[in-house]
Design an enzyme around this catalytic site. Structure first.
Site, PDB file in Angstrom:
ATOM      1  N   HIS A 192       0.808  -1.222   0.000  1.00 53.51           N
ATOM      2  CA  HIS A 192       0.000   0.000   0.000  1.00 53.51           C
ATOM      3  C   HIS A 192       0.841   1.272   0.000  1.00 53.51           C
ATOM      4  CE1 HIS A 192      -3.270  -2.851   0.609  1.00 53.51           C
ATOM      5  NE2 HIS A 192      -3.899  -1.980  -0.135  1.00 53.51           N
ATOM      6  N   GLU A 434     -10.615 -11.283  -6.102  1.00 54.42           N
ATOM      7  CA  GLU A 434      -9.222 -11.221  -5.640  1.00 54.42           C
ATOM      8  C   GLU A 434      -8.828 -12.454  -4.846  1.00 54.42           C
ATOM      9  OE1 GLU A 434      -8.644  -7.585  -3.401  1.00 54.42           O
ATOM     10  OE2 GLU A 434     -10.598  -7.707  -2.500  1.00 54.42           O
ATOM     11  N   ASP A 458      -4.162  -8.731  -4.763  1.00 52.88           N
ATOM     12  CA  ASP A 458      -4.400  -9.872  -3.881  1.00 52.88           C
ATOM     13  C   ASP A 458      -4.510 -11.173  -4.670  1.00 52.88           C
ATOM     14  OD1 ASP A 458      -4.342  -8.982  -1.187  1.00 52.88           O
ATOM     15  OD2 ASP A 458      -6.142  -7.826  -1.588  1.00 52.88           O
ATOM     16  N   CYS A 505      -8.869  -3.446 -11.086  1.00 53.52           N
ATOM     17  CA  CYS A 505      -8.398  -2.281 -10.336  1.00 53.52           C
ATOM     18  C   CYS A 505      -7.116  -2.589  -9.573  1.00 53.52           C
ATOM     19  CB  CYS A 505      -9.489  -1.767  -9.398  1.00 53.52           C
ATOM     20  SG  CYS A 505     -10.049  -3.003  -8.236  1.00 53.52           S
TER      21      CYS A 505
HETATM   22  C1  PEP Z   1      -6.273  -5.619  -5.165  1.00 56.91           C
HETATM   23  O1  PEP Z   1      -6.152  -6.485  -4.302  1.00 56.91           O
HETATM   24  O2  PEP Z   1      -5.884  -5.766  -6.346  1.00 56.91           O
HETATM   25  C2  PEP Z   1      -6.886  -4.327  -4.839  1.00 56.91           C
HETATM   26  C3  PEP Z   1      -7.153  -3.439  -5.775  1.00 56.91           C
HETATM   27  O3  PEP Z   1      -7.136  -4.053  -3.522  1.00 56.91           O
HETATM   28  P1  PEP Z   1      -6.005  -3.617  -2.468  1.00 56.91           P
HETATM   29  O4  PEP Z   1      -4.759  -3.301  -3.250  1.00 56.91           O
HETATM   30  O5  PEP Z   1      -6.506  -2.448  -1.731  1.00 56.91           O
HETATM   31  O6  PEP Z   1      -5.868  -4.849  -1.637  1.00 56.91           O
HETATM   32 MG    MG Z   2      -7.194  -6.309  -2.418  1.00 59.40          MG
END
Ligand code: PEP
Ligand code: MG
Length: 581
Positions: A192, A434, A458, A505
């Site tokens: 993140h 995911e 994920d 995403c």
């Molecule tokens: C993902 O897991 O690809 C996602 C977009 O969610 P995050 O990165 O917040 O886990």
């Molecule tokens: Mg995720």
């Protein structure tokens, strides 16, 4: 001059003085102490404990001023008790006399051993105490080492932030105008910290192992986020060369802005939706200036990670409405609370779990806390009258969870109807794919959803069994693994088979190297940090679906990620000049 190589996490070039932030991983001094000085070492320890105690008392008084504060202040009492514990004092004193080292080091070692011991017990209560112990000992160590508690929000001058690791809450709170570049020991491309750095357009190199121990305050640091290179104390030639590269990069970005008004349409007429991912409402401006078609992922949990504490329903309503109103009636996909894993919200319990990535997170947490979940759904539905809202559930692993989440949503809708509160009755509801079990049952899930969005960050982590934030195994985190590509194909075909649209995403959607493959697989919508939208648009506009499908035909026959990587890299450099990455 020293040179380091890590993971290029956010593009661009930054040059500036280092600000070394060691809040969570202080460099504890270690030296021998003469026998006659042991008494004064012990006195230093007692003074530091006393000051830490005074600090905690002051916090307790402050908390007692509000009802909410009183409710949350229980941990301050237990921290004070730990500070006064006679066993803690006698343990430090005994080790000091036996080992004859400085007291910071003695305390640090004693606490590390205690944490290791507690961390491996089966007793949940004891394991959860490790966070408290770490916090209390940090407070004492800060006094021993005369370190002020610094907040990244308070940094005012332009610096390169050097840290062991950054918590998502640190990254979201930092002063984005002052922080020109980020380098950390830990982290991977989809951690993140990396995601936030890209969102805030701050060049970043992560996974550098021990850079936080090697760079001193004020040393000049060059961050080359395009190539994953960091130079400390550059010689004149390197410095000047990077000034030139920095200008060239800026020119490249400005040129791409020419595409802002143009659609993301392939040469043979397929229109792709190019959306942005955001973490905080303030990013809407960047979304509007990068020629996007809307917001494909608003990570609502960052509202819960703010230093101000948990948002009320009203604060959530304000934040969601603000985004919906500001985006010119384009679609906005808001993901419900995805806490847990590395996104720990202390007010929600802090989840000291043995395996947080596989733990009590996201939709699992929300279904167990219907009070919070309903509050968020109410805020979202109320905000839906201000624009084109889409609601999305994270981490769905099977149809039972989806059904339960939809049931809660129906309850909230019924309640709003009873109270005559207006909301958009036809708000589309989708889910993130995911978890591999969701990908493999996508045909079943598609019958109950209005759309899918593939969360590759994920999905790859769980498919290849590789922690997305662990720099040691980052080489295994491979979007082009044939196992991942087959899952993507399966999800896209299942969605289209049921007549619903499918987006992505995860960070793969914003990786220019992957654009043509995703296009050929049939993805309808790409969502990414706003800053990469123009580059991906350029690639989409300079290809055709026929060409992308032919490339995918070749790629899907390949046996290893190595083979796919080499083929795609070569193709993209030749055809689309994406070598800057
Ligand atoms: C993902 O897991 O690809 C996602 C977009 O969610 P995050 O990165 O917040 O886990
Ligand atoms: Mg995720």
């Amino acid at each position: 001059m020293q040179e380091f190589h890590g993971i290029s996490a956010s593009p661009g070039i930054a040059i500036g003085p280092a600000f070394v932030y060691l809040e969570d991983n202080p460099r504890v001094p270690k030296y021998e102490v003469a026998f006659e000085d042991l008494a004064s070492e012990l006195e230093r320890f007692r003074t530091a404990v006393r000051r830490a105690g005074e600090e905690l008392e002051a916090l307790r008084e402050q908390a007692a001023e509000t009802e909410k504060g009183k409710k949350n202040a229980g941990f301050l009492d237990s921290h004070l008790l730990m500070l006064e514990d006679p066993e803690f004092h006698s343990n430090v004193e005994q080790r000091l006399n036996e080992e004859q080292m400085n007291v910071e080091w003695i305390l640090y070692k004693a606490i590390q051993e205690l944490i290791d011991r507690l961390g491996s017990t089966e007793d949940d209560y004891l394991r959860e105490r490790t966070a408290d112990i770490r916090d209390v000992s940090k407070r004492v160590l800060n006094h021993l080492m005369h370190r002020e508690r610094i907040s990244l929000a308070d940094i005012e001058t332009d610096v390169i932030l050097v840290a062991h690791d950054l918590l998502p809450s640190d990254a979201v709170a930092m002063n984005k105008r002052a922080i020109q570049g980020i380098v950390t020991d830990a982290g991977g491309k989809t951690s993140h910290t990396a995601i936030l750095a890209r969102s805030f357009e701050i060049p970043a190199v992560l996974g550098l192992s021990s850079i936080s121990q090697e760079v001193g305050y004020g040393q000049t640091v060059i961050v080359d986020g395009n190539r994953g290179r960091v130079v400390v104390d550059p010689d004149e030639e390197t410095y000047n060369e990077y000034l030139r590269v920095q200008q060239e990069w800026r020119r490249h970005e400005i040129q791409l802005m020419d595409l802002n008004e143009l659609p993301a349409e392939t040469g043979d007429g397929k229109l792709i939706q190019l959306m942005a991912n955001i973490e905080v409402p303030e990013e809407v401006d960047a979304v509007l200036t990068h020629g996007t078609d809307g917001i494909g992922l608003y990570r609502s949990e960052f509202l819960f990670l703010r230093p101000q504490g948990l948002p009320s329903e009203e604060e959530q309503y304000e934040a969601y409405s603000h985004v919906l109103k500001a985006i010119d009636n384009k679609p906005v996909t808001i993901r419900t609370l995805d806490v847990g894993g590395d996104k720990v919200v202390p007010e929600l319990g802090g989840f000291a779990e043995r395996n947080p990535i596989l733990g009590w997170r996201a939709i699992r947490f929300c279904l167990a806390r219907p009070d919070l979940f309903k509050q968020q759904l109410r805020a979202l539905l109320r905000a839906s009258v201000h624009g084109q809202l889409r609601i999305m559930f994270p981490m769905i692993s099977g149809v039972e969870e989806l059904n339960q989440a939809l049931e809660v949503l129906e309850e909230v809708k019924a309640d709003l109807r009873d109270k005559d509160v207006p909301f958009d009755e036809s708000v589309p509801v989708g889910l993130m794919i995911e978890v591999p079990s969701a990908a493999m049952t996508a045909d079943i899930l598609a019958r109950r959803a209005d759309f899918f969005s593939i969360g590759t960050n994920d999905l790859i982590q769980y498919t290849v069994a590789v922690d997305r934030g662990n720099e040691r195994i980052a080489y295994l985190y491979e979007p082009f693994h044939p196992g991942v590509l087959r899952l993507l194909r399966m999800v896209i075909e299942s969605a289209h088979g049921s007549g619903i649209s499918v987006g992505m995403c995860g960070e793969m959607a914003g990786d220019p190297l992957a654009t043509i493959v995703l296009l050929g697989l049939g993805l309808d919508e790409f969502s990414m940090s706003a800053s990469v939208v123009p580059e991906v648009k350029r690639i989409i506009r300079s290809t055709s679906m026929a060409e992308a499908q032919e490339i995918v035909g070749t790629v899907m026959d390949m046996k290893s990620y190595d083979e796919v990587d080499r083929y795609v890299q070569n193709l993209m450099e030749r055809r689309f000049d994406v070598s800057v990455y």
